[in-house]
Design a protein around this motif. Sequence first.
Motif, PDB file in Angstrom:
ATOM      1  N   GLN A 257      -0.254  -6.362  -2.350  1.00  0.00           N
ATOM      2  CA  GLN A 257      -1.045  -5.358  -3.057  1.00  0.00           C
ATOM      3  C   GLN A 257      -2.493  -5.857  -3.061  1.00  0.00           C
ATOM      4  OE1 GLN A 257       0.344  -2.445  -4.093  1.00  0.00           O
ATOM      5  NE2 GLN A 257       2.097  -3.290  -3.007  1.00  0.00           N
ATOM      6  N   PRO A 258      -3.461  -4.949  -3.100  1.00  0.00           N
ATOM      7  CA  PRO A 258      -4.858  -5.403  -3.107  1.00  0.00           C
ATOM      8  C   PRO A 258      -5.108  -6.429  -4.211  1.00  0.00           C
ATOM      9  CG  PRO A 258      -4.752  -3.031  -2.824  1.00  0.00           C
ATOM     10  CD  PRO A 258      -3.352  -3.492  -3.118  1.00  0.00           C
ATOM     11  N   LEU A 259      -5.758  -7.501  -3.822  1.00  0.00           N
ATOM     12  CA  LEU A 259      -6.042  -8.592  -4.750  1.00  0.00           C
ATOM     13  C   LEU A 259      -7.543  -8.754  -4.900  1.00  0.00           C
ATOM     14  CD1 LEU A 259      -3.559 -11.218  -3.266  1.00  0.00           C
ATOM     15  CD2 LEU A 259      -3.215  -9.832  -5.325  1.00  0.00           C
ATOM     16  N   ASP A 260      -7.972  -9.005  -6.119  1.00  0.00           N
ATOM     17  CA  ASP A 260      -9.389  -9.293  -6.326  1.00  0.00           C
ATOM     18  C   ASP A 260      -9.591 -10.807  -6.384  1.00  0.00           C
ATOM     19  OD1 ASP A 260      -8.545 -10.113  -8.855  1.00  0.00           O
ATOM     20  OD2 ASP A 260      -9.469  -8.433  -9.904  1.00  0.00           O
ATOM     21  N   GLU A 261     -10.838 -11.209  -6.434  1.00  0.00           N
ATOM     22  CA  GLU A 261     -11.176 -12.633  -6.424  1.00  0.00           C
ATOM     23  C   GLU A 261     -10.480 -13.382  -7.553  1.00  0.00           C
ATOM     24  OE1 GLU A 261     -15.033 -15.512  -7.195  1.00  0.00           O
ATOM     25  OE2 GLU A 261     -15.398 -13.477  -6.469  1.00  0.00           O
ATOM     26  N   ASN A 262     -10.481 -12.828  -8.739  1.00  0.00           N
ATOM     27  CA  ASN A 262      -9.880 -13.487  -9.895  1.00  0.00           C
ATOM     28  C   ASN A 262      -8.385 -13.704  -9.694  1.00  0.00           C
ATOM     29  OD1 ASN A 262     -10.009 -14.563 -12.584  1.00  0.00           O
ATOM     30  ND2 ASN A 262      -9.072 -12.658 -13.306  1.00  0.00           N
ATOM     31  N   ARG A 263      -7.690 -12.698  -9.215  1.00  0.00           N
ATOM     32  CA  ARG A 263      -6.238 -12.803  -8.994  1.00  0.00           C
ATOM     33  C   ARG A 263      -5.927 -13.834  -7.910  1.00  0.00           C
ATOM     34  NH1 ARG A 263      -1.363  -9.609  -9.446  1.00  0.00           N
ATOM     35  NH2 ARG A 263       0.157 -11.248  -9.105  1.00  0.00           N
ATOM     36  N   ILE A 264      -6.738 -13.855  -6.858  1.00  0.00           N
ATOM     37  CA  ILE A 264      -6.532 -14.830  -5.788  1.00  0.00           C
ATOM     38  C   ILE A 264      -6.691 -16.242  -6.338  1.00  0.00           C
ATOM     39  CG2 ILE A 264      -7.492 -15.752  -3.641  1.00  0.00           C
ATOM     40  CD1 ILE A 264      -8.138 -12.785  -2.897  1.00  0.00           C
ATOM     41  N   ARG A 265      -7.774 -16.477  -7.041  1.00  0.00           N
ATOM     42  CA  ARG A 265      -8.039 -17.832  -7.563  1.00  0.00           C
ATOM     43  C   ARG A 265      -6.955 -18.277  -8.551  1.00  0.00           C
ATOM     44  NH1 ARG A 265     -12.767 -19.557  -5.615  1.00  0.00           N
ATOM     45  NH2 ARG A 265     -14.395 -18.050  -5.124  1.00  0.00           N
ATOM     46  N   LYS A 266      -6.454 -17.370  -9.374  1.00  0.00           N
ATOM     47  CA  LYS A 266      -5.412 -17.715 -10.353  1.00  0.00           C
ATOM     48  C   LYS A 266      -4.049 -17.947  -9.706  1.00  0.00           C
ATOM     49  CE  LYS A 266      -7.341 -15.774 -14.520  1.00  0.00           C
ATOM     50  NZ  LYS A 266      -7.146 -14.849 -15.640  1.00  0.00           N
TER      51      LYS A 266
ATOM     52  N   ASP B 137      -8.462  -4.049   4.833  1.00  0.00           N
ATOM     53  CA  ASP B 137      -7.448  -2.991   4.879  1.00  0.00           C
ATOM     54  C   ASP B 137      -6.119  -3.617   4.456  1.00  0.00           C
ATOM     55  OD1 ASP B 137      -5.672  -0.953   5.393  1.00  0.00           O
ATOM     56  OD2 ASP B 137      -5.999  -0.926   7.556  1.00  0.00           O
ATOM     57  N   TRP B 138      -5.768  -3.464   3.194  1.00  0.00           N
ATOM     58  CA  TRP B 138      -4.595  -4.119   2.631  1.00  0.00           C
ATOM     59  C   TRP B 138      -3.286  -3.546   3.151  1.00  0.00           C
ATOM     60  CZ3 TRP B 138      -4.820  -8.566  -0.024  1.00  0.00           C
ATOM     61  CH2 TRP B 138      -6.069  -8.958  -0.497  1.00  0.00           C
ATOM     62  N   SER B 139      -3.321  -2.392   3.798  1.00  0.00           N
ATOM     63  CA  SER B 139      -2.082  -1.768   4.256  1.00  0.00           C
ATOM     64  C   SER B 139      -1.385  -2.581   5.343  1.00  0.00           C
ATOM     65  CB  SER B 139      -2.341  -0.348   4.755  1.00  0.00           C
ATOM     66  OG  SER B 139      -3.134  -0.364   5.939  1.00  0.00           O
TER      67      SER B 139
END
Length: 176
Positions: free
Chosen positions: A11-20, A43-45
């Motif tokens: 699912q699309p991830l933002d910077e914060n979610r990736i780092r955590k 393109d997350w698909s």
Amino acid sequence: MAVRRIIPAVQPLDENRIRKSFVNCSKGEAQRLALPAGLAGLDWSEVDFLGWRDPRAAQNAYLVAPYGDEVVGVALRAAAKHRSSVKSSLCAFCGTIHAATDVSLFAARRIGAAGKQGNTVGTYACADLACGLYLRGKRRPAVHNPVDRAPLAERVERMLANVARFLDEVTTNNVG
């Protein structure tokens, strides 16, 4: 050990979610790591897992993948490149055959006490960690690959199972 089932698409991830998501490095290291270029326009698909190399320190690499009911990130360290482009090597994740120079040995520190003792897990993977692009024919390896006639969904599922097995090893705190 049973392989945990991972969901088929990130699912699309933002910077914060990736780092955590990182489990095998400190919070400070996760905050300082270089995120992949073009993250905002990705393109997350067609992203099965997010893998990238640090452009400022090529030996540093990162892998973020759906794992069980969560997203898990691991910091990797790439070994020095092979010198010979005559030999070929196989990616343990996607099964693509590359010139040996285009496959890297990646090592990931295990979690917990095992990682603190220096225990690592290694695997050979596409040097650019773009396995999904190779499976979809959007990137071509330098060497000829036999045609895998299995449907794309089956090949992606096989690749994700291989990634899950690697993550199983990294997230096992087997001190002993």
